[in-house]
Design an enzyme around this catalytic site. Sequence first.
Site, PDB file in Angstrom:
ATOM      1  N   SER A 144      52.017  -7.904  27.073  1.00 47.18           N
ATOM      2  CA  SER A 144      51.886  -6.496  27.478  1.00 47.18           C
ATOM      3  C   SER A 144      50.726  -5.836  26.750  1.00 47.18           C
ATOM      4  CB  SER A 144      53.148  -5.711  27.076  1.00 47.18           C
ATOM      5  OG  SER A 144      54.032  -5.590  28.135  1.00 47.18           O
TER       6      SER A 144
ATOM      7  N   SER B 262      58.018   5.209  40.399  1.00 46.83           N
ATOM      8  CA  SER B 262      57.564   4.425  41.559  1.00 46.83           C
ATOM      9  C   SER B 262      56.628   5.228  42.454  1.00 46.83           C
ATOM     10  CB  SER B 262      58.775   3.962  42.379  1.00 46.83           C
ATOM     11  OG  SER B 262      59.589   3.134  41.605  1.00 46.83           O
TER      12      SER B 262
ATOM     13  N   SER C 169      44.050   0.491  41.456  1.00 50.52           N
ATOM     14  CA  SER C 169      43.109  -0.635  41.297  1.00 50.52           C
ATOM     15  C   SER C 169      43.289  -1.283  39.920  1.00 50.52           C
ATOM     16  CB  SER C 169      41.659  -0.172  41.484  1.00 50.52           C
ATOM     17  OG  SER C 169      41.283   0.710  40.435  1.00 50.52           O
TER      18      SER C 169
ATOM     19  N   GLU D 130      54.923  -1.914  36.287  1.00 46.34           N
ATOM     20  CA  GLU D 130      53.838  -2.361  37.186  1.00 46.34           C
ATOM     21  C   GLU D 130      54.331  -2.507  38.626  1.00 46.34           C
ATOM     22  OE1 GLU D 130      50.785  -2.630  36.588  1.00 46.34           O
ATOM     23  OE2 GLU D 130      50.586  -2.803  34.414  1.00 46.34           O
TER      24      GLU D 130
HETATM   25  P1  TGC Z   1      49.371   4.968  49.517  1.00 51.08           P
HETATM   26  O1  TGC Z   1      49.301   6.142  50.458  1.00 51.08           O
HETATM   27  O2  TGC Z   1      49.849   3.665  50.025  1.00 51.08           O
HETATM   28  O3  TGC Z   1      47.949   4.747  48.838  1.00 51.08           O
HETATM   29  C1  TGC Z   1      47.211   5.807  48.234  1.00 51.08           C
HETATM   30  C2  TGC Z   1      45.779   5.341  48.054  1.00 51.08           C
HETATM   31  O4  TGC Z   1      45.724   4.217  47.180  1.00 51.08           O
HETATM   32  C3  TGC Z   1      45.189   3.060  47.887  1.00 51.08           C
HETATM   33  N1  TGC Z   1      45.950   1.900  47.438  1.00 51.08           N
HETATM   34  C4  TGC Z   1      45.431   0.984  46.608  1.00 51.08           C
HETATM   35  N2  TGC Z   1      44.219   0.852  46.072  1.00 51.08           N
HETATM   36  C5  TGC Z   1      44.013  -0.189  45.260  1.00 51.08           C
HETATM   37  N3  TGC Z   1      44.981  -1.082  44.981  1.00 51.08           N
HETATM   38  C6  TGC Z   1      46.214  -0.983  45.490  1.00 51.08           C
HETATM   39  N4  TGC Z   1      47.158  -1.857  45.160  1.00 51.08           N
HETATM   40  C7  TGC Z   1      46.495   0.091  46.349  1.00 51.08           C
HETATM   41  N5  TGC Z   1      47.604   0.513  47.034  1.00 51.08           N
HETATM   42  C8  TGC Z   1      47.251   1.623  47.691  1.00 51.08           C
HETATM   43  C9  TGC Z   1      45.381   3.383  49.356  1.00 51.08           C
HETATM   44  O5  TGC Z   1      44.458   2.675  50.145  1.00 51.08           O
HETATM   45  C10 TGC Z   1      45.131   4.869  49.357  1.00 51.08           C
HETATM   46  O6  TGC Z   1      43.729   5.053  49.209  1.00 51.08           O
HETATM   47  P2  TGC Z   1      42.965   6.300  49.891  1.00 51.08           P
HETATM   48  O7  TGC Z   1      41.552   6.167  49.431  1.00 51.08           O
HETATM   49  O8  TGC Z   1      43.159   6.130  51.381  1.00 51.08           O
HETATM   50  O9  TGC Z   1      43.638   7.538  49.384  1.00 51.08           O
HETATM   51  O10 TGC Z   1      50.237   5.435  48.261  1.00 51.08           O
HETATM   52  P3  TGC Z   1      51.755   5.867  48.142  1.00 51.08           P
HETATM   53  O11 TGC Z   1      51.777   7.211  47.478  1.00 51.08           O
HETATM   54  O12 TGC Z   1      52.459   5.713  49.453  1.00 51.08           O
HETATM   55  O13 TGC Z   1      52.312   4.819  47.066  1.00 51.08           O
HETATM   56  C11 TGC Z   1      52.415   3.539  47.378  1.00 51.08           C
HETATM   57  C12 TGC Z   1      53.056   2.667  46.246  1.00 51.08           C
HETATM   58  C13 TGC Z   1      54.522   2.925  46.145  1.00 51.08           C
HETATM   59  C14 TGC Z   1      52.846   1.242  46.679  1.00 51.08           C
HETATM   60  C15 TGC Z   1      52.398   2.870  44.883  1.00 51.08           C
HETATM   61  O14 TGC Z   1      52.381   4.147  44.476  1.00 51.08           O
HETATM   62  C16 TGC Z   1      52.983   1.978  43.803  1.00 51.08           C
HETATM   63  O15 TGC Z   1      52.478   0.862  43.631  1.00 51.08           O
HETATM   64  N6  TGC Z   1      54.042   2.396  43.002  1.00 51.08           N
HETATM   65  C17 TGC Z   1      54.466   1.672  41.820  1.00 51.08           C
HETATM   66  C18 TGC Z   1      53.961   2.403  40.590  1.00 51.08           C
HETATM   67  C19 TGC Z   1      53.573   1.481  39.492  1.00 51.08           C
HETATM   68  O16 TGC Z   1      53.348   0.287  39.657  1.00 51.08           O
HETATM   69  N7  TGC Z   1      53.426   2.035  38.307  1.00 51.08           N
HETATM   70  C20 TGC Z   1      52.975   1.268  37.191  1.00 51.08           C
HETATM   71  C21 TGC Z   1      52.643   2.161  36.012  1.00 51.08           C
HETATM   72  S1  TGC Z   1      51.659   1.364  34.757  1.00 51.08           S
HETATM   73  C22 TGC Z   1      52.695   0.275  34.046  1.00 51.08           C
HETATM   74  O17 TGC Z   1      53.798   0.066  34.426  1.00 51.08           O
HETATM   75  C23 TGC Z   1      52.147  -0.428  32.880  1.00 51.08           C
HETATM   76  S2  TGC Z   1      53.203  -1.567  32.135  1.00 51.08           S
HETATM   77  C24 TGC Z   1      52.109  -2.125  31.000  1.00 51.08           C
HETATM   78  C25 TGC Z   1      52.522  -3.269  30.216  1.00 51.08           C
HETATM   79  O18 TGC Z   1      53.120  -3.023  29.130  1.00 51.08           O
HETATM   80  O19 TGC Z   1      52.202  -4.439  30.582  1.00 51.08           O
HETATM   81  P1  FAD Z   2      62.182   4.852  39.595  1.00 47.48           P
HETATM   82  O1  FAD Z   2      60.899   5.011  40.331  1.00 47.48           O
HETATM   83  O2  FAD Z   2      62.997   6.052  39.353  1.00 47.48           O
HETATM   84  O3  FAD Z   2      63.069   3.767  40.381  1.00 47.48           O
HETATM   85  C1  FAD Z   2      64.472   3.609  40.132  1.00 47.48           C
HETATM   86  C2  FAD Z   2      65.003   2.610  41.150  1.00 47.48           C
HETATM   87  O4  FAD Z   2      64.794   3.119  42.481  1.00 47.48           O
HETATM   88  C3  FAD Z   2      64.273   1.267  41.097  1.00 47.48           C
HETATM   89  O5  FAD Z   2      65.198   0.227  41.350  1.00 47.48           O
HETATM   90  C4  FAD Z   2      63.280   1.347  42.261  1.00 47.48           C
HETATM   91  O6  FAD Z   2      62.952   0.057  42.793  1.00 47.48           O
HETATM   92  C5  FAD Z   2      64.088   2.165  43.262  1.00 47.48           C
HETATM   93  N1  FAD Z   2      63.223   2.868  44.216  1.00 47.48           N
HETATM   94  C6  FAD Z   2      62.299   3.845  43.950  1.00 47.48           C
HETATM   95  N2  FAD Z   2      61.692   4.204  45.089  1.00 47.48           N
HETATM   96  C7  FAD Z   2      62.206   3.450  46.082  1.00 47.48           C
HETATM   97  C8  FAD Z   2      61.969   3.326  47.486  1.00 47.48           C
HETATM   98  N3  FAD Z   2      61.026   4.070  48.107  1.00 47.48           N
HETATM   99  N4  FAD Z   2      62.712   2.439  48.189  1.00 47.48           N
HETATM  100  C9  FAD Z   2      63.645   1.653  47.561  1.00 47.48           C
HETATM  101  N5  FAD Z   2      63.908   1.711  46.244  1.00 47.48           N
HETATM  102  C10 FAD Z   2      63.193   2.594  45.517  1.00 47.48           C
HETATM  103  N6  FAD Z   2      53.965   3.248  32.890  1.00 47.48           N
HETATM  104  C11 FAD Z   2      52.671   3.594  32.591  1.00 47.48           C
HETATM  105  O7  FAD Z   2      52.074   4.440  33.258  1.00 47.48           O
HETATM  106  N7  FAD Z   2      52.018   3.024  31.545  1.00 47.48           N
HETATM  107  C12 FAD Z   2      52.602   2.100  30.743  1.00 47.48           C
HETATM  108  O8  FAD Z   2      51.962   1.589  29.808  1.00 47.48           O
HETATM  109  C13 FAD Z   2      53.960   1.722  31.015  1.00 47.48           C
HETATM  110  N8  FAD Z   2      54.600   0.855  30.190  1.00 47.48           N
HETATM  111  C14 FAD Z   2      55.941   0.621  30.368  1.00 47.48           C
HETATM  112  C15 FAD Z   2      56.629  -0.113  29.410  1.00 47.48           C
HETATM  113  C16 FAD Z   2      58.002  -0.323  29.565  1.00 47.48           C
HETATM  114  C17 FAD Z   2      58.754  -1.071  28.513  1.00 47.48           C
HETATM  115  C18 FAD Z   2      58.668   0.159  30.717  1.00 47.48           C
HETATM  116  C19 FAD Z   2      60.139  -0.121  30.915  1.00 47.48           C
HETATM  117  C20 FAD Z   2      57.990   0.917  31.651  1.00 47.48           C
HETATM  118  C21 FAD Z   2      56.615   1.167  31.489  1.00 47.48           C
HETATM  119  N9  FAD Z   2      55.911   1.994  32.375  1.00 47.48           N
HETATM  120  C22 FAD Z   2      54.608   2.332  32.118  1.00 47.48           C
HETATM  121  C23 FAD Z   2      56.613   2.687  33.452  1.00 47.48           C
HETATM  122  C24 FAD Z   2      56.901   1.803  34.685  1.00 47.48           C
HETATM  123  O9  FAD Z   2      55.757   1.576  35.409  1.00 47.48           O
HETATM  124  C25 FAD Z   2      57.977   2.523  35.516  1.00 47.48           C
HETATM  125  O10 FAD Z   2      59.182   2.436  34.804  1.00 47.48           O
HETATM  126  C26 FAD Z   2      58.110   1.913  36.909  1.00 47.48           C
HETATM  127  O11 FAD Z   2      56.978   2.183  37.690  1.00 47.48           O
HETATM  128  C27 FAD Z   2      59.376   2.410  37.651  1.00 47.48           C
HETATM  129  O12 FAD Z   2      59.505   3.783  37.558  1.00 47.48           O
HETATM  130  P2  FAD Z   2      60.901   4.454  37.088  1.00 47.48           P
HETATM  131  O13 FAD Z   2      61.329   3.756  35.854  1.00 47.48           O
HETATM  132  O14 FAD Z   2      60.684   5.920  37.037  1.00 47.48           O
HETATM  133  O15 FAD Z   2      61.937   4.080  38.215  1.00 47.48           O
END
Ligand code: TGC
Ligand code: FAD
Length: 387
Positions: A95, A142, A240, A366
């Site tokens: 991570s 999410s 991205s 992620e």
């Molecule tokens: P949507 O309307 O589908 O897209 C909005 C704009 O984004 C573009 N796009 C992408 N571009 C690059 N890469 C991708 N994978 C892309 N997916 C979508 C899309 O083309 C559009 O562009 P534009 O120019 O037309 O505006 O967006 P949405 O609001 O419906 O959301 C879609 C969804 C649910 C897939 C997205 O928001 C998502 O992936 N949600 C999950 C959030 C997430 O992964 N959070 C992670 C936080 S960071 C983290 O967890 C770090 S952990 C670190 C560690 O310790 O390792």
């Molecule tokens: P929620 O979005 O509230 O989701 C709760 C549940 O609902 C999940 O099961 C989900 O799959 C489900 N759900 C949500 N929407 C839908 C849908 N449309 N349809 C069906 N099911 C759905 N974030 C950062 O920005 N930077 C970081 O460095 C980072 N590090 C992290 C480190 C740790 C240890 C952890 C645990 C998380 C970290 N995160 C970070 C946050 C992480 O990316 C979020 O926890 C993750 O994206 C999910 O969001 P949430 O926890 O708010 O769950």
Amino acid sequence: MSSNILDYYNIDELFSDEEKLIRDSVGKFVDEEIIPIIEKHYQEGTYPKHLTSKLAELGVFGITLSEDYGGAAANYTSYGLAMQELERGDSAIRSFASVQNSLVIFPISRYASEEQKRKWLPKLVSGEAIGCFGLTEPDYGSNPGGMITTARKTENGYLLNGAKMWITNGTVADVAVVWAKLDGVVRGFIVEKGTPGFSAPEMKGKHSLRASVTSELVFEDCEVPAENIFEVEGLRGPLSCLNQARYGIAWGAIGAAIAVYQSALEYAKSRIQFGKPIAQFQLIQEKLVWMLNEITKAQLVCHRLGRLMDVGAARPQHISLAKRNNVDMALQCARLAREIHGANGILGEYPIMRHSANLESVKTYEGTHDIHTLILGQDITGLSAFE
Ligand code: TGC
Ligand code: FAD
């Protein structure tokens, strides 16, 4: 080849000498410097700080970054193999490297001004500076597009207000990549530690990723200079970066799965019940074979994905498939390994519960497993579950 790599299909011969060298040097480091100390840190809930400079020396920060900024300019396959090895040690260390590489070095190299690149990239590569990535908010995980952290243009720069949550390395970071809405559009900003109005309290009480620092980021009228804004606009900016990090996680999960598989295999061969090694029982063999089978499939998925990344042909959905499959596979391996270890499986003497608990976070961050299901569902049906 590192003796710790599980390679049933001789996938090794598909990698170049340079890729194997990177994998094996990281693997040796993991065996010598991470595995012996990580359980203590996990139990105590501390990140092993002394590893940062050693990881930098090993070259795991900036693996794919251009040499102009101090990077190794290696390919994505090499990056993936390094992440696999780090997570064989512990998901917290992978991570740390994922955030530094994919979520901080990548966006700065891609979207920041030349001056900001020169200022931060060499320090991030050398481990002199640690970075974090603030996208998630308390009410927007999410669905990051709903974020309520705002940026407002001022005479000298931008004023940030809002809060991020669950941010890996937030408290220890020298620089934060922060996403906020400017006039309703998602934009990225570089926020330096010590900027007035910025604080990063640590979140405590985790049962997972205990050797990783997780934090809130709080912005109260925090003003950053005008040159700290990224050029990219909209959610595609942070997404991205997530493509890069999810790719590394897909590889990393293989490392965790290998660690629990190897422990389970050794344990099954030496644990005697009913007068024979438990490895002789058909039900135990079935569990071990399931693990071997799934790990081998995951390795092939990542090998192919790495090659697609290397030629710029990987689509975000390809990455979703690998992250979704491999993390779930690794978590299932950890649960099966726990069963094979019997009561011993809950002890810190074996790496099983640590990997299992870590993988619960990896399955959520992620993009949760289910969010990746919906990304893939949209890709194959053309119908979005998010609208
Ligand atoms: P949507 O309307 O589908 O897209 C909005 C704009 O984004 C573009 N796009 C992408 N571009 C690059 N890469 C991708 N994978 C892309 N997916 C979508 C899309 O083309 C559009 O562009 P534009 O120019 O037309 O505006 O967006 P949405 O609001 O419906 O959301 C879609 C969804 C649910 C897939 C997205 O928001 C998502 O992936 N949600 C999950 C959030 C997430 O992964 N959070 C992670 C936080 S960071 C983290 O967890 C770090 S952990 C670190 C560690 O310790 O390792
Ligand atoms: P929620 O979005 O509230 O989701 C709760 C549940 O609902 C999940 O099961 C989900 O799959 C489900 N759900 C949500 N929407 C839908 C849908 N449309 N349809 C069906 N099911 C759905 N974030 C950062 O920005 N930077 C970081 O460095 C980072 N590090 C992290 C480190 C740790 C240890 C952890 C645990 C998380 C970290 N995160 C970070 C946050 C992480 O990316 C979020 O926890 C993750 O994206 C999910 O969001 P949430 O926890 O708010 O769950």
